[in-house]
Design a protein around this motif. Sequence first.
Motif, mmCIF file in Angstrom:
data_model
loop_
_atom_site.group_PDB
_atom_site.id
_atom_site.type_symbol
_atom_site.label_atom_id
_atom_site.label_comp_id
_atom_site.label_asym_id
_atom_site.label_seq_id
_atom_site.Cartn_x
_atom_site.Cartn_y
_atom_site.Cartn_z
ATOM 1 N N GLN A 91 -6.041 13.351 4.237
ATOM 2 C CA GLN A 91 -4.711 13.947 4.242
ATOM 3 C C GLN A 91 -4.508 14.813 2.996
ATOM 4 O O GLN A 91 -3.758 15.778 3.026
ATOM 5 C CB GLN A 91 -3.649 12.859 4.319
ATOM 6 N N ILE A 92 -5.165 14.456 1.916
ATOM 7 C CA ILE A 92 -5.113 15.249 0.683
ATOM 8 C C ILE A 92 -6.557 15.524 0.266
ATOM 9 O O ILE A 92 -7.354 14.603 0.132
ATOM 10 C CB ILE A 92 -4.362 14.501 -0.436
ATOM 11 N N LEU A 93 -6.873 16.797 0.062
ATOM 12 C CA LEU A 93 -8.238 17.226 -0.265
ATOM 13 C C LEU A 93 -8.226 17.953 -1.603
ATOM 14 O O LEU A 93 -7.305 18.726 -1.880
ATOM 15 C CB LEU A 93 -8.759 18.154 0.836
ATOM 16 N N GLY A 94 -9.251 17.730 -2.403
ATOM 17 C CA GLY A 94 -9.427 18.464 -3.655
ATOM 18 C C GLY A 94 -10.705 19.273 -3.605
ATOM 19 O O GLY A 94 -11.695 18.858 -2.986
ATOM 20 N N GLY A 148 -2.828 2.315 -5.704
ATOM 21 C CA GLY A 148 -2.619 3.124 -6.889
ATOM 22 C C GLY A 148 -3.776 3.184 -7.861
ATOM 23 O O GLY A 148 -3.713 3.888 -8.860
ATOM 24 N N ARG A 149 -4.848 2.485 -7.589
ATOM 25 C CA ARG A 149 -5.995 2.500 -8.508
ATOM 26 C C ARG A 149 -6.827 3.755 -8.276
ATOM 27 O O ARG A 149 -6.928 4.257 -7.163
ATOM 28 C CB ARG A 149 -6.843 1.255 -8.298
ATOM 29 N N PHE A 150 -7.463 4.226 -9.357
ATOM 30 C CA PHE A 150 -8.314 5.415 -9.256
ATOM 31 C C PHE A 150 -9.358 5.372 -10.352
ATOM 32 O O PHE A 150 -9.248 4.612 -11.308
ATOM 33 C CB PHE A 150 -7.490 6.703 -9.357
ATOM 34 N N ARG A 151 -10.366 6.213 -10.209
ATOM 35 C CA ARG A 151 -11.423 6.343 -11.221
ATOM 36 C C ARG A 151 -11.854 7.806 -11.271
ATOM 37 O O ARG A 151 -12.124 8.406 -10.233
ATOM 38 C CB ARG A 151 -12.618 5.471 -10.852
ATOM 39 N N LEU A 152 -11.910 8.350 -12.483
ATOM 40 C CA LEU A 152 -12.468 9.680 -12.708
ATOM 41 C C LEU A 152 -13.850 9.494 -13.311
ATOM 42 O O LEU A 152 -13.976 8.950 -14.408
ATOM 43 C CB LEU A 152 -11.587 10.495 -13.661
ATOM 44 N N LEU A 190 -8.540 10.855 -5.702
ATOM 45 C CA LEU A 190 -7.378 10.306 -5.011
ATOM 46 C C LEU A 190 -7.218 8.846 -5.404
ATOM 47 O O LEU A 190 -8.210 8.141 -5.599
ATOM 48 C CB LEU A 190 -7.549 10.380 -3.489
ATOM 49 N N SER A 191 -5.981 8.419 -5.497
ATOM 50 C CA SER A 191 -5.743 6.997 -5.748
ATOM 51 C C SER A 191 -6.046 6.208 -4.482
ATOM 52 O O SER A 191 -5.991 6.737 -3.368
ATOM 53 C CB SER A 191 -4.292 6.762 -6.164
ATOM 54 N N ALA A 213 0.840 -1.200 0.000
ATOM 55 C CA ALA A 213 0.000 0.000 0.000
ATOM 56 C C ALA A 213 0.877 1.253 0.000
ATOM 57 O O ALA A 213 1.897 1.308 0.669
ATOM 58 C CB ALA A 213 -0.927 0.002 1.204
ATOM 59 N N GLN A 214 0.471 2.247 -0.772
ATOM 60 C CA GLN A 214 1.198 3.504 -0.888
ATOM 61 C C GLN A 214 0.307 4.654 -0.432
ATOM 62 O O GLN A 214 -0.913 4.545 -0.461
ATOM 63 C CB GLN A 214 1.603 3.731 -2.348
ATOM 64 N N PRO A 215 0.904 5.793 -0.050
ATOM 65 C CA PRO A 215 0.089 6.962 0.276
ATOM 66 C C PRO A 215 -0.713 7.388 -0.953
ATOM 67 O O PRO A 215 -0.322 7.105 -2.091
ATOM 68 C CB PRO A 215 1.113 8.037 0.635
ATOM 69 N N PRO A 216 -1.841 8.066 -0.738
ATOM 70 C CA PRO A 216 -2.660 8.463 -1.888
ATOM 71 C C PRO A 216 -1.953 9.480 -2.781
ATOM 72 O O PRO A 216 -1.098 10.232 -2.344
ATOM 73 C CB PRO A 216 -3.910 9.064 -1.251
ATOM 74 N N VAL A 217 -2.367 9.460 -4.035
ATOM 75 C CA VAL A 217 -1.894 10.409 -5.042
ATOM 76 C C VAL A 217 -3.108 11.214 -5.480
ATOM 77 O O VAL A 217 -4.185 10.658 -5.688
ATOM 78 C CB VAL A 217 -1.274 9.657 -6.242
ATOM 79 N N PHE A 218 -2.945 12.522 -5.625
ATOM 80 C CA PHE A 218 -4.007 13.384 -6.133
ATOM 81 C C PHE A 218 -3.868 13.423 -7.648
ATOM 82 O O PHE A 218 -2.798 13.735 -8.174
ATOM 83 C CB PHE A 218 -3.885 14.792 -5.541
ATOM 84 N N LEU A 219 -4.956 13.090 -8.363
ATOM 85 C CA LEU A 219 -4.967 13.071 -9.832
ATOM 86 C C LEU A 219 -6.044 14.016 -10.332
ATOM 87 O O LEU A 219 -7.143 14.082 -9.751
ATOM 88 C CB LEU A 219 -5.256 11.657 -10.333
#
Length: 159
Positions: A41-44, A126-130, A121-122, A5-11
């Motif tokens: 921790q990360i907000l959009g 690392g998976r994400f959906r827009l 966020l991922s 598991a990795q920290p989230p990524v903002f995409l």
Amino acid sequence: MLPRAQPPVFLWISAGLHNRTFTAPHQQAVLTQVQCRFHPQILGALPNQPIDFTNSDPFPIHFRITPRITGNPTLNLALQPRKPGQVHSFSHPELMIPVTSPGHPSMHAWINIVPNPFFTLSGSHGRFRLRNLPPGTYSLSAIRPGFPTQTRSVTVKPN
């Protein structure tokens, strides 16, 4: 076996929407503090979208938000325990606005203000959906704390 598991990524979609403009939703984004940790921790959010800063712990907490873009306000918020939060917004797009809590050096969060609603966020792997992104070719950008922005071209095909 899944990767660790990795920290989230903002995409977000950083180009390809052909100057379309988007109105900020009335729905508030929320950044809260629970057990001496910011969540998320990360907000959009979009420019001018209300963000509710809240404290869910039984003691007062201080949020310090320090944008770098002129026109986005620096905020020092003293939040009482389990009381209504304070609502603020940022009018200009800006990435990775730091949120800290003086006296709690391990507490960090980041706010990303982007000009369109196509961000996410991922997950931990690392998976994400827009969602609701129309067919087309776009620049998809990604960032996480401590790393530079990465951008790739992506094409969304009609169903």
